[in-house]
Design an enzyme around this catalytic site. Structure first.
Site, PDB file in Angstrom:
ATOM      1  N   HIS A   1       0.865  -1.181   0.000  1.00 38.82           N
ATOM      2  CA  HIS A   1       0.000   0.000   0.000  1.00 38.82           C
ATOM      3  C   HIS A   1       0.905   1.236   0.000  1.00 38.82           C
ATOM      4  O   HIS A   1       1.061   1.919   1.010  1.00 38.82           O
ATOM      5  CB  HIS A   1      -0.911  -0.019   1.226  1.00 38.82           C
TER       6      HIS A   1
ATOM      7  N   ASN B   1      -2.217  -1.979  -3.769  1.00 39.99           N
ATOM      8  CA  ASN B   1      -3.277  -0.982  -3.629  1.00 39.99           C
ATOM      9  C   ASN B   1      -3.078   0.154  -4.621  1.00 39.99           C
ATOM     10  O   ASN B   1      -2.016   0.785  -4.648  1.00 39.99           O
ATOM     11  CB  ASN B   1      -3.265  -0.402  -2.209  1.00 39.99           C
ATOM     12  N   GLU B   2      -4.065   0.375  -5.447  1.00 41.87           N
ATOM     13  CA  GLU B   2      -4.137   1.536  -6.340  1.00 41.87           C
ATOM     14  C   GLU B   2      -2.870   1.791  -7.157  1.00 41.87           C
ATOM     15  O   GLU B   2      -2.257   2.863  -7.069  1.00 41.87           O
ATOM     16  CB  GLU B   2      -4.464   2.796  -5.540  1.00 41.87           C
TER      17      GLU B   2
ATOM     18  N   ASN C   1     -11.714   1.306  -4.692  1.00 35.36           N
ATOM     19  CA  ASN C   1     -11.745   2.382  -3.706  1.00 35.36           C
ATOM     20  C   ASN C   1     -12.561   3.527  -4.293  1.00 35.36           C
ATOM     21  O   ASN C   1     -12.096   4.237  -5.187  1.00 35.36           O
ATOM     22  CB  ASN C   1     -10.325   2.843  -3.371  1.00 35.36           C
TER      23      ASN C   1
ATOM     24  N   GLU D   1     -12.540   0.765  -0.180  1.00 34.82           N
ATOM     25  CA  GLU D   1     -12.511   2.041   0.532  1.00 34.82           C
ATOM     26  C   GLU D   1     -13.688   2.895   0.073  1.00 34.82           C
ATOM     27  O   GLU D   1     -14.005   2.941  -1.111  1.00 34.82           O
ATOM     28  CB  GLU D   1     -11.211   2.825   0.269  1.00 34.82           C
TER      29      GLU D   1
ATOM     30  N   SER E   1      -2.975  10.884   6.763  1.00 32.68           N
ATOM     31  CA  SER E   1      -3.582  10.939   5.423  1.00 32.68           C
ATOM     32  C   SER E   1      -2.559  11.410   4.393  1.00 32.68           C
ATOM     33  O   SER E   1      -2.738  12.430   3.719  1.00 32.68           O
ATOM     34  CB  SER E   1      -4.805  11.862   5.438  1.00 32.68           C
ATOM     35  N   TRP E   2      -1.469  10.639   4.308  1.00 37.86           N
ATOM     36  CA  TRP E   2      -0.376  10.958   3.395  1.00 37.86           C
ATOM     37  C   TRP E   2       0.041  12.424   3.583  1.00 37.86           C
ATOM     38  O   TRP E   2       0.155  12.888   4.704  1.00 37.86           O
ATOM     39  CB  TRP E   2      -0.732  10.602   1.952  1.00 37.86           C
TER      40      TRP E   2
ATOM     41  N   LYS F   1      -6.832  16.156   8.045  1.00 30.14           N
ATOM     42  CA  LYS F   1      -7.867  15.524   7.227  1.00 30.14           C
ATOM     43  C   LYS F   1      -8.208  14.183   7.868  1.00 30.14           C
ATOM     44  O   LYS F   1      -7.455  13.231   7.782  1.00 30.14           O
ATOM     45  CB  LYS F   1      -7.374  15.320   5.788  1.00 30.14           C
TER      46      LYS F   1
ATOM     47  N   TYR G   1     -10.640  10.846   8.495  1.00 31.44           N
ATOM     48  CA  TYR G   1     -11.575   9.933   7.841  1.00 31.44           C
ATOM     49  C   TYR G   1     -12.190   8.923   8.811  1.00 31.44           C
ATOM     50  O   TYR G   1     -13.116   8.205   8.452  1.00 31.44           O
ATOM     51  CB  TYR G   1     -10.852   9.140   6.750  1.00 31.44           C
TER      52      TYR G   1
END
Length: 468
Positions: free
Chosen positions: A117, A160-161, A293, A373, A427-428, A434, A436
């Site tokens: 990820h 992931n992504e 996601n 997600e 969150s990166w 931010k 979630y």
């Protein structure tokens, strides 16, 4: 949604975003560790501690289960398993994940585990996925994970992504290795990700596990347009091909979309790195399931101006940037003035969830799918009584879930749903503002966990669905 077919209800995290303990118990550094400790990280915010899942995992999984959730999506840190480029397994890292799985079993929570990820080990180097050697190293890491954890993990995801991560790392440059506008290497990176996925699936198949293996796609799987004209439809076709088609096509159907090579040649991309042996591997080793996601739709229009670029808004207090991807000569982002937007300018358009799942039903053999997600980022504050009233998040989730339910009723092979995220986390490069999570994390008070209003709402929602 009905629970009669063993629908899984859970929430999701990622290793780098939640674990912390970045130097504990033999863990090696990742490219994100390198990035956040460098002068490239202009915000100076790190995930050295994050929400400290490494020391709170039993509490987090217990709270998840008490909230009615029966599945937990998390990822394994490659550099916690292989801290050095010598193939030697770090037993302390293995033990940590075995303990996490123990607690999942204790609370009857089904693990859904992603093997990568975003957090490549540092020793992979700045070139990362540009190098063919990275594919073999990734497959070797996956092989050891399959051997170590086996059927304790019923659902594995390879990567992931690959689409979003590659765009951020090689077009925007806001994620390591921070390459800006590097279209040639962007395409090579995307290609190597899909070959690596097939290589990992091949290793998985050799062991004849009872588990299933998939890959996770970024975002709604379908571009959309506001006008039904030939020019807009052509922009949509290109966007679908370049946003998602190459990933899902390769992973699920065993082939890249028709016309992709011609389109990339048109963009000036040299495809000499493509090998027939890779294409044969992709054709043979496809996934059992796809993760999507789903946050917002990709709204596009015919190209008008600008260079090929991806714009993201990581600081809404300073920027009103229109998020999206421009591909010179093919398409660029559009905006619908009638829809709601979150503080980061991301559109809130719940129907995109239905459209994404129906596309998977119709164009990808109704592959089993998990919404891996789905969530809503907010600036949040605790009330004087200590509560977090995130009614805005509840409204978001409820609207999206209605469309996911409709897709399932209309025949989509939807197997499970995960809120992003289990708790507040890093969150990166958005840092910690931010939020979630279904559970609030008080970072200033030993990462104390406090369930939000949405946590209780989701618990009651799941209970209601199970009674249907």
């Amino acid at each position: 949604m009905k629970d009669g077919d063993q629908m899984l209800w859970g929430s999701a995290t990622a290793a780098y975003q939640c674990e912390g303990a970045w130097q504990e118990d033999g863990k090696g550094p990742s490219i994100w560790d390198d990035f956040v400790h460098s002068d490239k990280n202009t915000k100076g915010i790190t995930a050295d501690t994050a929400c400290d899942f490494y020391h709170h995992f039993e509490e987090d999984i217990r709270m998840l289960a008490e909230g009615g959730q029966n599945t937990f999506r998390f990822s394994i840190s490659w550099s916690r398993i292989f801290p050095r480029d010598d193939g030697v397994v770090n037993q302390a890292g293995v033990d940590f994940y075995q303990h996490v799985l123990d607690i999942c079993e204790k609370y009857q929570v089904v693990p859904n585990v992603t093997l990568l990820h975003y957090d490549l080990p540092s020793y992979i180097g700045a070139e990362g996925w540009e190098k063919r050697e990275t594919m073999a190293k990734f497959a070797a890491y996956c092989k050891r994970c399959f051997e170590i954890f086996g059927d304790r993990i019923p659902y594995y995801a390879t990567i992931n992504e690959p689409n979003h991560n590659s765009y951020c790392s090689y077009l925007v440059g806001n994620y390591p290795p921070n390459h800006v506008g590097d279209v040639q290497n962007l395409v090579k990176v995307c290609y190597h990700n899909m070959v690596a996925n097939a290589m990992a699936v091949r290793e998985f198949r050799k062991l004849n596990l009872n588990a299933k293996i998939g890959i996770v796609n970024s975002g709604a799987s379908r571009a959309d347009i506001l006008k039904d004209t030939p020019e807009y439809r052509e922009a949509k076709r290109y966007a679908n091909m370049l946003f998602h088609g190459w990933l899902i096509g390769a992973a699920v159907l065993g082939k890249f979309p028709e016309g992709l090579g011609e389109t990339l040649h048109k963009l000036g991309v040299d495809l000499s790195f493509v090998r027939q042996e890779d294409l044969d591997l992709i054709k043979e080793y496809t996934v059992d399931w796809i993760g999507d996601n789903i946050y917002a739709r990709k709204l596009v229009k015919p190209y008008e101006f600008g260079e090929t670029q991806m714009v993201v808004n990581n600081d809404p207090r300073q920027s009103q940037a229109l998020e999206g991807v421009t591909v010179k000569g093919l398409f660029q982002p559009d905006i619908d003035p009638t829809t709601r937007k979150n503080p980061w300018g991301r559109e809130i358009y719940p129907k995109c969830g239905y459209d994404a799942l129906i596309r998977l039903r119709d164009e990808y053999n109704n592959v089993p799918v998990f919404v891996t997600e789905n969530g809503h980022g907010m600036f949040e504050e605790r009330s004087e009584s200590g509560e977090i009233n995130d009614s805005e998040r509840i409204a978001f989730l409820e609207e999206y879930l209605d469309y996911f339910a409709k897709a399932k009723e209309d025949g989509c092979n939807l197997q499970g749903y995960y809120v992003w995220s289990t708790m507040d986390l890093y969150s990166w490069i958005n840092g910690y503002e931010k939020r979630y999570g279904l559970v609030h994390v008080d970072y200033a008070n030993h990462c104390q966990r406090i369930p939000k209003k949405s946590y209780y709402w989701y618990r009651d929602y799941i209970a209601f669905q199970k009674k249907k």
